[in-house]
Design a protein around this motif. Structure first.
Motif, PDB file in Angstrom:
ATOM      1  N   LYS A 114       0.840  -1.189   0.000  1.00 50.10           N
ATOM      2  CA  LYS A 114       0.000   0.000   0.000  1.00 50.10           C
ATOM      3  C   LYS A 114       0.880   1.246   0.000  1.00 50.10           C
ATOM      4  N   LYS A 115       0.689   2.133   0.986  1.00 51.46           N
ATOM      5  CA  LYS A 115       1.465   3.373   1.009  1.00 51.46           C
ATOM      6  C   LYS A 115       2.595   3.323   2.036  1.00 51.46           C
ATOM      7  N   GLY A 116       2.887   2.130   2.534  1.00 51.41           N
ATOM      8  CA  GLY A 116       3.921   2.012   3.549  1.00 51.41           C
ATOM      9  C   GLY A 116       5.306   2.313   3.002  1.00 51.41           C
ATOM     10  N   VAL A 117       6.183   2.766   3.882  1.00 52.72           N
ATOM     11  CA  VAL A 117       7.553   3.081   3.496  1.00 52.72           C
ATOM     12  C   VAL A 117       8.451   1.867   3.610  1.00 52.72           C
ATOM     13  N   ILE A 118       8.188   0.994   4.593  1.00 54.58           N
ATOM     14  CA  ILE A 118       9.023  -0.185   4.768  1.00 54.58           C
ATOM     15  C   ILE A 118       8.926  -1.076   3.534  1.00 54.58           C
ATOM     16  N   ARG A 119      10.035  -1.706   3.182  1.00 53.46           N
ATOM     17  CA  ARG A 119      10.080  -2.585   2.025  1.00 53.46           C
ATOM     18  C   ARG A 119      10.133  -4.039   2.489  1.00 53.46           C
ATOM     19  N   CYS A 120       9.499  -4.901   1.716  1.00 58.07           N
ATOM     20  CA  CYS A 120       9.450  -6.320   2.053  1.00 58.07           C
ATOM     21  C   CYS A 120      10.100  -7.130   0.934  1.00 58.07           C
TER      22      CYS A 120
END
Length: 570
Positions: free
Chosen positions: A337-343
């Motif tokens: 979504k709009k999260g900054v953390i990367r997976c």
């Protein structure tokens, strides 16, 4: 491929042991922390040190770091001041004489038989002979009175020699001399071996810290006691991947959001205390993620997390079924979504090959096969320079099944990957430090690296029973906290004890799919941990904590300590 377009490959090794200490006596009920310490954590550092061009991510759980500290300090105190050691095997190794009680002698013999027969026992003819006699004694315990102290001392010494790191075995003249002497180990020789074990454990954290400070590895962390964060946050998150999965009676773990936050905060604190800086990345326990988990990690300042490939496939199937096919590769950083953390998502096929297939191959053939697969991925990803392949697995459990603790495979792996012109060994943070296009997922299906579900930890009747036991204790904890009875040092002691009970390893082992002996060990220790929690809460422990509730009886691959990320048909 030119060097500038080399395929990025991240090797991420997860180092973890649950807390095996009896919370009342401080005695270790199982020896796996120090045995893996002197074998696997030492070797994994040594291979990285030997290949300067290599890069990797090494993930530590705080409970492992604390236990390594505890062992190293205890051995140092013992060698300096005498007394006793908190681990029965180490205490016996350094003893002048052994207990005379038949039960205690049988327990020592039995403990020294817990080793891989092919790789750790049969490799050493003297150890093999001692083990064969030990097995005969266990089958005929009425004859234990005929066994001398020297036999048990020799068995203990060889057990620890067999568990030593291969790099130590090859480089330490004292170890080679002990192996050559064969039998009849004197107290001074055993004390020297104990001192070596203490030195190796004391050096584990400094060696990895030095590698990180040199920029050769990235260090990351797991929430404090290795809990499954999505299940703490909401047990019903298990239904996202397995809608019909039976759940515990308490379908929402009481106060789970606060407890998840505690595990994350405490992990950062313990990590900083050991390594001197804040971690940028987090391998959530068992790669278990949900959207709320990633939000929690992002608020805590983490830049990346990682999970299993099946979690990605489930998420794309659920939220983006009309994808163009490229998303399914999983070889890139993803935003949610709009999260900054990367997976990042684990390449399950390549990771499982190291964990389960290559142990019986010649090392050169295994590494060649891995490189061949990476070259094929590189061709498929030619138009996407931001591609990165994530290979993630345990940093300790696989090597017991390899010849010479994986020495030849690991050395060839680092050397050949580092030298390959089309491959760039790197770290997750380095990938994020370079400009790249990020694929954004519109949603994430909660799951772990094991088949993309949580069925290893919840759903089975015994696992669900364990969750209900934990929830009942947590409700007592909540009452005490509301009453203001959990302040100061005592409150911290209670919260830490609760955290140990919230660890994922208990639930991993419960159920009939695992070996009976391992299930018995974890069943007993889990109930001991819960009883201690009630004791600290000054509340009577429920009567059911005095009864065995799970039995096991299965025979999974590699004894159940590892599982394939992709479900294997049986």
């Amino acid at each position: 491929m030119s060097d500038s377009r080399a395929l990025k490959v991240v090797l991420c090794w997860h180092m973890h042991q649950p807390d095996y200490r009896d919370p009342v006596t401080g005695t270790y009920r199982l020896p796996w922390t120090y045995l893996h310490g002197v074998k696997d954590y030492v070797d994994m550092a040594a291979h990285l040190e030997a290949v300067p061009e290599a890069r990797a991510v090494v993930n530590f759980t705080p409970t492992l770091l604390e236990q390594i500290d505890d062992y190293a300090a205890a051995i140092g105190d013992y060698l300096r001041d005498g007394g006793s050691l908190p681990d029965p095997l180490l205490d016996a190794l350094g003893a002048e004489e052994l207990p005379s009680q038949p039960e205690a002698r049988l327990a020592l013999i039995h403990a020294c038989l817990r080793a891989n027969k092919q790789r750790l026992v049969d490799r050493f003819p003297v150890f093999q002979q001692l083990v064969d006699l030990g097995r005969w004694i266990m089958a005929h315990p009425e004859h234990v009175g005929h066994i001398t102290d020297q036999f048990i001392f020799d068995l203990l010494t060889w057990y620890h020699l067999a568990w030593l790191a291969e790099t130590v075995r090859r480089e330490d003249a004292g170890v080679r001399a002990l192996q050559a002497s064969g039998r009849g180990f004197a107290a001074e020789q055993r004390r020297d071996l104990l001192a070596l074990i203490g030195e190796l454990l004391s050096a584990v954290v400094p060696r990895y810290r030095a590698l990180a400070e040199q920029g050769r590895i990235e260090l990351s962390v797991t929430p404090y006691a290795h809990p499954i964060l999505p299940l703490l946050l909401n047990l019903e998150s298990a239904h996202e991947a397995t809608p019909q999965l039976p759940l515990p009676e308490e379908t929402h773990y009481p106060g789970g959001a606060e407890r998840a936050q505690w595990h994350v905060d405490e992990a950062v604190r313990v990590f900083e205390a050991h390594f001197g800086f804040r971690p940028r990345g987090c391998w959530p326990a068992e790669g278990s993620v949900c959207e709320r988990t990633l939000e929690l990690l992002e608020r805590a300042g983490f830049r990346w997390a990682a999970s299993g490939g099946q979690v990605l496939r489930n998420s794309i199937d659920r939220y983006q079924p009309q994808h163009d096919g490229e998303l399914l590769w999983g070889h890139r950083a993803y935003g949610i979504k709009k999260g900054v953390i990367r997976c990042f998502f684990r390449d399950d096929g390549l990771s499982d090959s190291i964990g389960f297939r290559y142990s019986t191959w010649h090392a050169d053939d295994a590494v060649a096969d891995l490189i061949h697969n990476l070259e094929n991925i590189a061709k498929a990803c030619r138009a996407a320079p931001e591609s990165v392949v994530s290979i993630v697995l345990d940093g300790e459990n696989a090597w017991e099944y390899y010849p010479e603790n994986g020495y030849h495979f690991l050395r060839a792996l680092y050397e050949k990957l580092s030298a390959h012109p089309g491959i760039e060994l790197t770290t997750f943070s380095d990938c994020l430090d370079k400009p790249a296009t990020v694929a954004v997922l519109p949603g994430l299906v909660a799951g772990s690296w094991v088949h993309g579900t949580f069925t290893i930890w919840v759903g089975h009747a015994d696992k669900n029973r364990a969750w209900d036991m934990l929830s009942a204790a947590k409700l007592v904890f909540d009452e005490m906290e509301r009453a203001g009875s959990l302040s100061g040092e005592h409150g911290e002691q209670v919260r830490r004890q609760l955290a140990i009970c919230e660890g994922s390893d208990w639930f991993w082992w419960f159920g009939d799919e695992n070996p009976a002996a391992a299930v018995r060990d974890f069943d007993e220790l889990y109930r001991i941990q819960l009883r201690r929690l009630y004791e600290l809460l000054d509340h009577p422990a429920p009567e059911y904590l005095s009864r065995v509730f799970t039995h096991g009886g299965g025979a999974p691959l590699q004894g159940g300590v590892m599982r394939p990320g992709v479900e294997v048909a049986t």
